[in-house]
Design a protein around this motif. Structure first.
Motif, PDB file in Angstrom:
ATOM      1  N   GLU A  55       0.804  -1.222   0.000  1.00  0.00           N
ATOM      2  CA  GLU A  55       0.000   0.000   0.000  1.00  0.00           C
ATOM      3  C   GLU A  55       0.840   1.276   0.000  1.00  0.00           C
ATOM      4  O   GLU A  55       0.553   2.220  -0.759  1.00  0.00           O
ATOM      5  CB  GLU A  55      -0.953   0.003   1.195  1.00  0.00           C
ATOM      6  N   ILE A  58       2.521   1.908  -3.335  1.00  0.00           N
ATOM      7  CA  ILE A  58       1.549   2.289  -4.367  1.00  0.00           C
ATOM      8  C   ILE A  58       1.155   3.753  -4.209  1.00  0.00           C
ATOM      9  O   ILE A  58       1.092   4.505  -5.193  1.00  0.00           O
ATOM     10  CB  ILE A  58       0.315   1.370  -4.304  1.00  0.00           C
ATOM     11  N   GLU A 299      -8.385  -3.812  -1.769  1.00  0.00           N
ATOM     12  CA  GLU A 299      -9.229  -3.364  -2.868  1.00  0.00           C
ATOM     13  C   GLU A 299      -9.563  -1.882  -2.810  1.00  0.00           C
ATOM     14  O   GLU A 299      -9.927  -1.294  -3.829  1.00  0.00           O
ATOM     15  CB  GLU A 299     -10.526  -4.162  -2.893  1.00  0.00           C
ATOM     16  N   TYR A 302      -5.971  -0.740  -4.622  1.00  0.00           N
ATOM     17  CA  TYR A 302      -5.388  -1.307  -5.841  1.00  0.00           C
ATOM     18  C   TYR A 302      -6.099  -2.587  -6.252  1.00  0.00           C
ATOM     19  O   TYR A 302      -6.870  -3.181  -5.487  1.00  0.00           O
ATOM     20  CB  TYR A 302      -3.895  -1.585  -5.637  1.00  0.00           C
ATOM     21  N   THR A 303      -5.832  -2.998  -7.474  1.00  0.00           N
ATOM     22  CA  THR A 303      -6.287  -4.284  -7.977  1.00  0.00           C
ATOM     23  C   THR A 303      -5.063  -5.056  -8.454  1.00  0.00           C
ATOM     24  O   THR A 303      -3.944  -4.545  -8.408  1.00  0.00           O
ATOM     25  CB  THR A 303      -7.320  -4.103  -9.108  1.00  0.00           C
ATOM     26  N   ARG A 304      -5.265  -6.272  -8.905  1.00  0.00           N
ATOM     27  CA  ARG A 304      -4.148  -7.083  -9.400  1.00  0.00           C
ATOM     28  C   ARG A 304      -4.472  -7.521 -10.825  1.00  0.00           C
ATOM     29  O   ARG A 304      -5.507  -8.150 -11.062  1.00  0.00           O
ATOM     30  CB  ARG A 304      -3.938  -8.306  -8.509  1.00  0.00           C
ATOM     31  N   LYS A 309       0.750  -7.376 -11.693  1.00  0.00           N
ATOM     32  CA  LYS A 309       1.051  -5.997 -11.315  1.00  0.00           C
ATOM     33  C   LYS A 309      -0.113  -5.439 -10.493  1.00  0.00           C
ATOM     34  O   LYS A 309      -1.223  -5.984 -10.512  1.00  0.00           O
ATOM     35  CB  LYS A 309       1.300  -5.159 -12.562  1.00  0.00           C
ATOM     36  N   LEU A 310       0.146  -4.324  -9.807  1.00  0.00           N
ATOM     37  CA  LEU A 310      -0.823  -3.768  -8.870  1.00  0.00           C
ATOM     38  C   LEU A 310      -1.196  -2.341  -9.264  1.00  0.00           C
ATOM     39  O   LEU A 310      -0.750  -1.371  -8.643  1.00  0.00           O
ATOM     40  CB  LEU A 310      -0.254  -3.790  -7.446  1.00  0.00           C
TER      41      LEU A 310
END
Length: 346
Positions: A55, A58, A299, A302-304, A309-310
């Motif tokens: 987190e 990101i 969620e 971010y997503t995958r 990748k994120l």
């Protein structure tokens, strides 16, 4: 001027005092800073994940900044999870976060001390903090200090005290938010109503403060209903956990006002968990100035993708609002924090 206007005018005037009369300098310095900035700025915050912790990186990738407040969890230090092979590094993450200049907040998804129930598609201990996953009876345990249930509660508190002492020894003050969301009753510590919850809160406060002499804690109560408020003697800060509809950037004024009404004493009010980021301009316009926010992990950020990748997810908070909050003059990021190790004492 009438009383309600006075409360509106003075709501951000909070004295930098802590409920623990032996609070150490690290906690006093952090509380002084929180009181100095309250109403003038909101500290940005982010909870890290349990099994992966991307987190903070990101957020830095997307905004160029780190959040001021890092959220961590003692969940996997619970004896009920350790005994099943649970492993946690959150204390280590928190120590590093503090050394990098951030503020530390901890919650505790406390796995019930015993009497787990197997749930479909779940190891019985993995969701052991939920009411549905345990038959542990807090009311019964708190009614008899010689009972097995009570003694297991003390055992678990002592296990978490070990981690809090590591932080205290390193000079880390902790925004400590245990027994959260009790009035929702989805956690076992709230399942039997306010009375046993309040007894457990007082046990936790007494054991950590007096027996373990943990003086680096700033006590954040997050019960979310006035009937569950332990009293001003054991609460430093009030937190609200709010998950509004997706992309609802309103500042949640009604919840802020509700939190103010838990006590007649001025307390700092924080957005201790959020799914959506509030719009800072709306916060200022409506005079709803949360002390900090702490966006939940996974969620909500971010997503995958198929390549692993994120990418940032706009499902809850759109990219423009993330950038707006992190670059707004009302917001404080980690880069803008003072040196809290030397911040003036109140």
């Amino acid at each position: 001027m009438n009383g309600s206007s006075n409360k509106s005018r003075d709501r951000y005037q909070v004295e930098p005092k802590l409920v623990n009369p032996r609070a150490d300098q690290s906690a006093l310095r952090l509380m002084a800073y929180l009181c100095d900035t309250y109403g003038k700025h909101m500290l940005t915050g982010q909870q890290i994940g349990v099994h992966s912790t991307p987190e903070m990186d990101i957020l830095h990738r997307e905004t160029g900044f780190y959040p001021a407040v890092g959220g961590f969890d003692f969940m996997d230090y619970s004896p009920g999870r350790v005994n099943q092979g649970g492993v946690s590094h959150d204390t280590d993450h928190a120590l590093r976060w503090w050394e990098e200049g951030g503020i530390v907040t901890f919650c505790w998804h406390w796995t019930a001390p015993k009497d787990m129930i197997d749930l479909p598609n779940n190891k019985k201990w993995e969701k052991g903090f939920y009411t549905e996953a345990t038959r542990f009876d807090l009311e019964e345990a708190m009614s008899d200090s010689s009972s097995e249930g009570y003694q297991l509660l003390v055992r678990d508190i002592d296990a978490i005290a070990v981690q809090l002492k590591r932080l205290q020894q390193a000079g880390v003050p902790v925004l400590w938010r245990p027994l959260h969301e009790a009035s929702g009753r989805w956690f076992w510590w709230g399942a039997k109503g306010p009375k046993p919850f309040l007894a457990l809160w007082n046990l936790l406060y007494d054991r950590l403060t007096n027996d373990h002499e943990l003086n680096n804690l700033i006590w954040v109560w997050n019960g979310q209903h006035k009937d569950w408020y332990p009293g001003d003697e054991t609460v430093d800060i009030i937190g609200e956990d709010i998950y509004p509809p997706k992309r609802d950037y309103t500042p949640q004024a009604d919840r802020f006002d509700t939190a103010l009404a838990y006590t007649n004493t001025n307390k700092i009010i924080a957005l201790s968990e959020n799914g959506i980021l509030p719009d800072p301009d709306q916060m200022l316009a409506e005079n709803v100035r949360w002390a900090w926010n702490c966006t939940w992990y996974g969620e909500f950020l971010y997503t995958r993708d198929e390549e692993g990748k994120l990418p940032y997810s706009e499902e809850y908070t759109e990219h423009f609002m993330l950038h707006k909050l992190y670059s707004h003059p009302f917001s404080i990021t980690r880069e803008q924090l003072p040196n809290l190790k030397t911040y003036r004492l109140p």
